[in-house]
Design a protein around this motif. Sequence first.
Motif, PDB file in Angstrom:
ATOM      1  N   GLU A 269       0.804  -1.217   0.000  1.00  0.00           N
ATOM      2  CA  GLU A 269       0.000   0.000   0.000  1.00  0.00           C
ATOM      3  C   GLU A 269       0.840   1.271   0.000  1.00  0.00           C
ATOM      4  OE1 GLU A 269      -2.486   0.062   3.390  1.00  0.00           O
ATOM      5  OE2 GLU A 269      -0.864  -0.007   4.853  1.00  0.00           O
TER       6      GLU A 269
ATOM      7  N   GLN B 141       2.221   1.468  -3.723  1.00  0.00           N
ATOM      8  CA  GLN B 141       1.081   1.762  -4.607  1.00  0.00           C
ATOM      9  C   GLN B 141       0.858   3.252  -4.813  1.00  0.00           C
ATOM     10  OE1 GLN B 141      -2.360  -0.078  -2.933  1.00  0.00           O
ATOM     11  NE2 GLN B 141      -1.956  -2.093  -3.837  1.00  0.00           N
TER      12      GLN B 141
ATOM     13  N   SER C 165       2.008   5.805  -8.729  1.00  0.00           N
ATOM     14  CA  SER C 165       1.229   5.192  -9.812  1.00  0.00           C
ATOM     15  C   SER C 165       2.105   4.795 -10.998  1.00  0.00           C
ATOM     16  CB  SER C 165       0.112   6.138 -10.269  1.00  0.00           C
ATOM     17  OG  SER C 165       0.643   7.371 -10.725  1.00  0.00           O
TER      18      SER C 165
ATOM     19  N   PHE D 252       3.532   1.493 -10.116  1.00  0.00           N
ATOM     20  CA  PHE D 252       2.462   0.493 -10.190  1.00  0.00           C
ATOM     21  C   PHE D 252       2.262   0.060 -11.640  1.00  0.00           C
ATOM     22  CE2 PHE D 252      -1.893  -1.041 -10.389  1.00  0.00           C
ATOM     23  CZ  PHE D 252      -1.973  -1.833  -9.253  1.00  0.00           C
TER      24      PHE D 252
ATOM     25  N   LEU E 179      -5.515   2.513  -9.243  1.00  0.00           N
ATOM     26  CA  LEU E 179      -4.123   2.660  -8.821  1.00  0.00           C
ATOM     27  C   LEU E 179      -3.217   3.020  -9.984  1.00  0.00           C
ATOM     28  CD1 LEU E 179      -3.983  -0.364  -6.375  1.00  0.00           C
ATOM     29  CD2 LEU E 179      -3.741   2.041  -5.732  1.00  0.00           C
TER      30      LEU E 179
END
Length: 214
Positions: free
Chosen positions: A22, A25, A28, A31, A208
């Motif tokens: 988390e 994440q 972005s 991610f 996300l």
Amino acid sequence: MIVDISKTSCIANTYIAELRDEIIQKDSMRFRKNLERIGAYFGHEISKHLTYKNIETTTPLGIANSSVLVQQPVIATILRAGLPMHQGLLSVFDKAESAFITAYRKVVKGGDFIIQMEHISAPELEGKTVILADPMLATGLSMVLCAKELINEYKIEKLHIVSAIASTEGVKHVRANLPKAHLWLGAIDDEMTTKAYIVPGLGDAGDLAFGAKK
């Protein structure tokens, strides 16, 4: 065939761990990059199961025997969350054509939802191998709906499904409805919430990667 890389020792497990984290994440761009790297990893693995032919390649110093793909697969994705994995697969199959599918969860009376598929943009798929990517395989409803549309409408030859995280229920649904499909999964989690989010999962992959929806 089902491949679950969480059962093996490989670098892709690091990408999965970062997708779930988390804190990480919040970046972005990272991610999206991890989804892209997972797509590329699975692209290399899928390439081992495709058909090749031998050719002679002329080098500056002579002739070399080489092995090349007989036919490039078609890379398909379910918008929008699948775009980074799609890019990763394209980095491996750099001459592949692409197909795009728009599908989403439509909430109905009582808070339940159905899968609404609106559009497919695809090249000629008859007799082709298709790699269909979507980061999350939760209930499996959208994957089965989209895959069956491709199979029935376009008469594809072989189907490979790529997801970063799947649920046990989603895998069972896909296997029951698409028994010939090959599944390439980053990890399989046992639980889902009442809203069909995978637990522990990673959250909403689309949000996300690209920002929260309204």
